[in-house]
Every structure is written in structure tokens, then in C-alpha cells.
Design a protein around this motif. Structure first.
Motif, short mmCIF file in Angstrom:
data_model
loop_
_atom_site.label_atom_id
_atom_site.label_comp_id
_atom_site.label_asym_id
_atom_site.label_seq_id
_atom_site.Cartn_x
_atom_site.Cartn_y
_atom_site.Cartn_z
N LYS B 13 0.85 -1.20 0.00
CA LYS B 13 0.00 0.00 0.00
C LYS B 13 0.89 1.25 0.00
O LYS B 13 0.63 2.19 -0.74
CB LYS B 13 -0.89 0.03 1.25
CG LYS B 13 -2.12 -0.82 1.16
CD LYS B 13 -3.13 -0.49 2.23
CE LYS B 13 -4.29 -1.47 2.14
NZ LYS B 13 -4.61 -2.16 3.33
N ILE B 14 1.93 1.23 0.85
CA ILE B 14 2.85 2.38 0.91
C ILE B 14 3.46 2.60 -0.47
O ILE B 14 3.55 3.73 -0.95
CB ILE B 14 3.97 2.14 1.96
CG1 ILE B 14 3.39 2.00 3.37
CG2 ILE B 14 5.01 3.24 1.89
CD1 ILE B 14 4.39 1.55 4.42
N GLY B 15 3.85 1.50 -1.10
CA GLY B 15 4.45 1.57 -2.43
C GLY B 15 3.52 2.21 -3.45
O GLY B 15 3.93 3.06 -4.24
N TRP B 16 2.25 1.80 -3.45
CA TRP B 16 1.28 2.35 -4.42
C TRP B 16 1.03 3.84 -4.19
O TRP B 16 0.92 4.62 -5.15
CB TRP B 16 -0.02 1.57 -4.39
CG TRP B 16 0.05 0.31 -5.19
CD1 TRP B 16 -0.03 -0.97 -4.71
CD2 TRP B 16 0.25 0.18 -6.61
NE1 TRP B 16 0.11 -1.88 -5.74
CE2 TRP B 16 0.28 -1.19 -6.92
CE3 TRP B 16 0.40 1.10 -7.65
CZ2 TRP B 16 0.46 -1.68 -8.22
CZ3 TRP B 16 0.58 0.61 -8.95
CH2 TRP B 16 0.60 -0.76 -9.22
N VAL B 17 0.97 4.25 -2.92
CA VAL B 17 0.77 5.68 -2.62
C VAL B 17 1.97 6.48 -3.14
O VAL B 17 1.82 7.48 -3.83
CB VAL B 17 0.58 5.90 -1.10
CG1 VAL B 17 0.66 7.37 -0.74
CG2 VAL B 17 -0.75 5.31 -0.63
N LEU B 18 3.17 5.99 -2.83
CA LEU B 18 4.39 6.67 -3.29
C LEU B 18 4.47 6.65 -4.82
O LEU B 18 4.92 7.61 -5.44
CB LEU B 18 5.63 5.99 -2.70
CG LEU B 18 5.85 6.16 -1.20
CD1 LEU B 18 7.06 5.35 -0.75
CD2 LEU B 18 6.05 7.63 -0.85
N PHE B 19 4.02 5.54 -5.43
CA PHE B 19 4.07 5.43 -6.89
C PHE B 19 3.23 6.51 -7.55
O PHE B 19 3.67 7.15 -8.51
CB PHE B 19 3.57 4.04 -7.33
CG PHE B 19 3.46 3.90 -8.81
CD1 PHE B 19 2.23 3.98 -9.45
CD2 PHE B 19 4.58 3.72 -9.60
CE1 PHE B 19 2.12 3.87 -10.82
CE2 PHE B 19 4.49 3.62 -10.98
CZ PHE B 19 3.25 3.69 -11.59
N VAL B 20 2.04 6.72 -7.03
CA VAL B 20 1.17 7.75 -7.62
C VAL B 20 1.84 9.13 -7.52
O VAL B 20 1.91 9.88 -8.50
CB VAL B 20 -0.22 7.76 -6.92
CG1 VAL B 20 -1.03 8.97 -7.30
CG2 VAL B 20 -0.99 6.48 -7.25
N ILE B 21 2.37 9.41 -6.32
CA ILE B 21 3.02 10.72 -6.11
C ILE B 21 4.21 10.88 -7.05
O ILE B 21 4.34 11.90 -7.76
CB ILE B 21 3.49 10.86 -4.63
CG1 ILE B 21 2.29 10.87 -3.68
CG2 ILE B 21 4.34 12.11 -4.45
CD1 ILE B 21 2.65 10.71 -2.22
#
Lengths: 66, 153
Positions: B13-21
Motif C-alpha cells: 500500500k505504501i508503495g502504491w501511494v508513493l508510486f502515484v506521487i
């Protein structure tokens, strides 16, 4: 390779989910093993052997093409 | 089973949030919209344009974009599944092999058919390519496996 896991599971009246929980894998992995789509590791085969109280080579056997 | 090389499941989940940013930041940086966003400062460089192992002036925008994007993709790639077992580990290995082969093939095709600064642009984007290939392959195969295995009993 062929296996008798489904037969042994029926003899012991176990569901795939129950067997999966006993040996620490997912139900889908048990399904894949039973349908011959996945060959389990030695450790997993030994765990099944312990659960069913049968030697590993009564649970799994080689086929011609192996 | 030893999963010590995988991150805890929350990292996905952390990865996906950072990916979008960082995907947004990368697009803005590549289109030149945020060039020079940060002031240049002295940074230690192993291999700058001139000299080696010296302090040099650099604007950190591109470093933040690239490092942030790679970190986000690493988190997604190596986050343990909630239900990880030897089958999924096997699937990871096969997906990684597929991603490496696919990466090699795409780089070969790009090198043979793309030239000049466009090739450098593609090489810059290729930094992320192997992660995308793995993530797409692994999760596609996992979803297919779960659907097939759930149907039977």
C-alpha cells in the motif's frame, strides 16, 4: 508426477482448507498440487506424509515422462 | 519458508501511494514543468561531468523523482502477500525471469529501432521497466491462479 493427495484427504475427511492450514500453505496451493499443476517441495511433501501418516512415495509417484 | 527478503505486506500500500506521487512528479519533471524546482546545492559526486569524487553543484529534482519512483516500485515488487507460500515464491521467481527476459528483448528492440536523443530518453524510462514487467506478470499470474484454483474443489 501423480499423487493421491485428494484420495488421502477424503479418507481423513479433510477439506482442502483444513489441510492447507495444517501444513501452512493456501487452499489454492493444495488445489494446484492435487490437480497436478504444481509439484510441492520436499518439505511440503514430508509435512503431508506426517499429516496422512503415509510414506511420501505412497502419496507421490513418478510417471513415464518424468 | 524463509521470507526475510520480502517486505511486510503493508509496504504494498505504501508503495502504491508513493508510486502515484512520484509518477506525477516524474511526468512533470520529464515534460520540464518542474525543472529547477529546487535550488542547486553542493552534493558529493563520484562521477560528475568533470573530475571524480568531488563536491559539485546539482539541482535535486531529478534525483528525488528517480529515487522516489524506484523506491515505490521496490516496495510494491517485494511486499510479501498476506498469504505467501512456496507456490507464490515459485511464481515470483518465474515472473522475475520473465521480466528480465522481456526487459532484455525490449532494450534490444529499442536499440535497433530508436536513435539519437530519443534513444537516451527511452533508456532513462527503461530504469523503471523491469519493475513494471515483474509487477504486471506476477499479479496477472497470481489472479489467474487464484481464480482457477477457487473454481475447483
Amino acid at each position: 508426477m501423480k499423487n493421491n493427495v485428494r484420495v488421502e484427504r477424503a479418507i481423513h475427511r479433510m477439506t482442502q482448507a483444513q489441510l492447507a492450514e495444517r501444513i501452512g500453505v493456501s487452499r489454492q496451493t493444495i488445489n494446484a498440487i492435487e490437480s497436478g499443476k504444481y509439484v510441492p517441495s520436499t518439505v511440503l511433501a514430508l509435512k503431508m506424509s506426517v499429516v496422512f501418516n503415509k510414506p511420501v512415495n505412497e502419496l507421490f509417484s513418478l510417471e513415464e515422462q518424468d | 519458508m524463509n521470507y526475510s527478503y520480502l517486505f511486510p505486506p503493508v509496504f504494498k500500500k505504501i508503495g502504491w501511494v508513493l508510486f502515484v506521487i512520484f509518477a506525477v512528479l516524474n511526468v512533470l519533471w520529464m515534460t520540464g514543468d518542474i525543472e529547477g524546482l529546487l535550488p542547486a546545492c553542493k552534493v558529493f559526486s563520484i562521477w560528475p561531468d568533470e573530475g571524480k569524487f568531488i563536491m559539485t553543484n546539482d539541482d535535486w529534482t531529478d534525483e528525488i523523482c528517480i529515487v522516489g519512483m524506484i523506491l515505490s516500485l521496490l516496495f510494491i515488487t517485494f511486499a510479501r502477500l498476506k498469504q505467501e507460500d512456496e507456490y507464490t515464491i515459485n511464481l515470483r521467481m518465474k515472473s522475475m525471469a520473465w521480466a528480465v527476459k522481456g526487459y532484455g528483448l525490449i532494450i534490444i528492440i529499442a536499440t535497433l529501432f530508436i536513435y539519437g536523443f530519443n534513444w537516451l530518453y527511452v533508456m532513462l524510462l527503461s530504469v523503471y521497466l523491469i519493475f513494471f514487467l515483474f509487477i504486471i506478470k506476477f499479479y496477472y499470474e497470481l489472479e489467474k491462479f487464484r481464480k482457477e484454483a477457487s473454481r475447483e474443489e
